[in-house]
Design a protein around this motif. Structure first.
Motif, mmCIF file in Angstrom:
data_model
loop_
_atom_site.group_PDB
_atom_site.id
_atom_site.type_symbol
_atom_site.label_atom_id
_atom_site.label_comp_id
_atom_site.label_asym_id
_atom_site.label_seq_id
_atom_site.Cartn_x
_atom_site.Cartn_y
_atom_site.Cartn_z
ATOM 1 N N GLU A 52 -1.134 -23.910 14.502
ATOM 2 C CA GLU A 52 -2.542 -23.545 14.681
ATOM 3 C C GLU A 52 -3.402 -24.123 13.559
ATOM 4 O O GLU A 52 -4.484 -24.669 13.802
ATOM 5 C CB GLU A 52 -2.697 -22.029 14.742
ATOM 6 N N TYR A 55 -3.750 -27.818 14.074
ATOM 7 C CA TYR A 55 -4.674 -28.075 15.183
ATOM 8 C C TYR A 55 -6.113 -27.989 14.683
ATOM 9 O O TYR A 55 -6.924 -28.875 14.948
ATOM 10 C CB TYR A 55 -4.458 -27.074 16.319
ATOM 11 N N LYS A 56 -6.423 -26.925 13.961
ATOM 12 C CA LYS A 56 -7.787 -26.737 13.465
ATOM 13 C C LYS A 56 -8.198 -27.878 12.547
ATOM 14 O O LYS A 56 -9.337 -28.332 12.577
ATOM 15 C CB LYS A 56 -7.914 -25.392 12.753
ATOM 16 N N CYS A 59 -7.343 -31.553 15.209
ATOM 17 C CA CYS A 59 -7.621 -31.691 16.643
ATOM 18 C C CYS A 59 -8.905 -31.003 17.098
ATOM 19 O O CYS A 59 -9.487 -31.374 18.121
ATOM 20 C CB CYS A 59 -6.455 -31.120 17.452
ATOM 21 N N SER A 60 -9.323 -29.990 16.377
ATOM 22 C CA SER A 60 -10.438 -29.165 16.845
ATOM 23 C C SER A 60 -11.767 -29.912 16.877
ATOM 24 O O SER A 60 -12.669 -29.530 17.627
ATOM 25 C CB SER A 60 -10.563 -27.894 16.001
ATOM 26 N N SER A 61 -11.899 -30.970 16.108
ATOM 27 C CA SER A 61 -13.167 -31.699 16.124
ATOM 28 C C SER A 61 -13.415 -32.339 17.492
ATOM 29 O O SER A 61 -14.566 -32.508 17.895
ATOM 30 C CB SER A 61 -13.196 -32.761 15.025
ATOM 31 N N HIS A 63 -11.301 -31.325 20.492
ATOM 32 C CA HIS A 63 -10.932 -30.376 21.544
ATOM 33 C C HIS A 63 -11.601 -29.014 21.380
ATOM 34 O O HIS A 63 -11.468 -28.160 22.255
ATOM 35 C CB HIS A 63 -9.404 -30.194 21.582
ATOM 36 N N GLY A 65 -12.679 -25.768 18.444
ATOM 37 C CA GLY A 65 -11.940 -24.741 17.710
ATOM 38 C C GLY A 65 -11.379 -23.664 18.616
ATOM 39 O O GLY A 65 -10.379 -23.029 18.302
ATOM 40 N N ASP A 66 -12.012 -23.469 19.774
ATOM 41 C CA ASP A 66 -11.546 -22.469 20.738
ATOM 42 C C ASP A 66 -10.750 -23.117 21.873
ATOM 43 O O ASP A 66 -10.499 -22.489 22.886
ATOM 44 C CB ASP A 66 -12.732 -21.692 21.307
ATOM 45 N N LEU A 67 -10.373 -24.372 21.708
ATOM 46 C CA LEU A 67 -9.579 -25.160 22.666
ATOM 47 C C LEU A 67 -10.372 -25.625 23.879
ATOM 48 O O LEU A 67 -9.820 -26.300 24.742
ATOM 49 C CB LEU A 67 -8.332 -24.398 23.141
#
Length: 119
Positions: A52, A55-56, A59-61, A63, A65-67
């Motif tokens: 997690e 991911y933050k 990837c979060s930029s 996808h 932060g809340d997926l």
């Protein structure tokens, strides 16, 4: 002469190390197995938390932060579409507009494990 003394010291030391091994009885083997299983469970929990966090960070930029709120495909139910290994392949090799190699190795595996749980 120094090389011969060094060689003898090494052989004695290695003999000492191999003599310390000894066999474990059944109780010790069962205890070791239980400890390994507990370690595996601890590692899985750590991998999920690490997944997690990675991911933050990586990837979060794209996808979100809340997926779901990024410009890239939603990942909130990606585990119902892809297996952990398939997700890992996408992370490592890229897909569509997603470039390959953003995460690799253990980091990619941790994120894949975390995302595979999203169903």
């Amino acid at each position: 002469m120094k090389k011969m003394i060094y060689g003898v010291v090494c052989v004695v030391f290695l003999s000492f190390l191999s003599a310390c091994g000894g066999g474990a009885d059944e109780a010790e083997q069962e205890n070791a197995t239980t400890e390994e299983q507990a370690g595996d469970e601890q590692k899985q929990t750590t991998d999920v938390a690490e997944g997690e966090a990675l991911y933050k960070q990586s990837c979060s930029s794209c996808h979100g932060g809340d997926l779901v709120s990024g410009g890239a495909p939603d990942l909130n139910k990606v585990g119902s579409t892809y297996s952990k290994d398939e997700i890992l392949g996408i992370i490592e090799n890229g897909k569509g507009n997603m470039p390959a190699g953003i995460l690799t190795g253990d980091d990619a595996a941790a994120v894949a494990s975390w995302l595979a749980e999203k169903k």
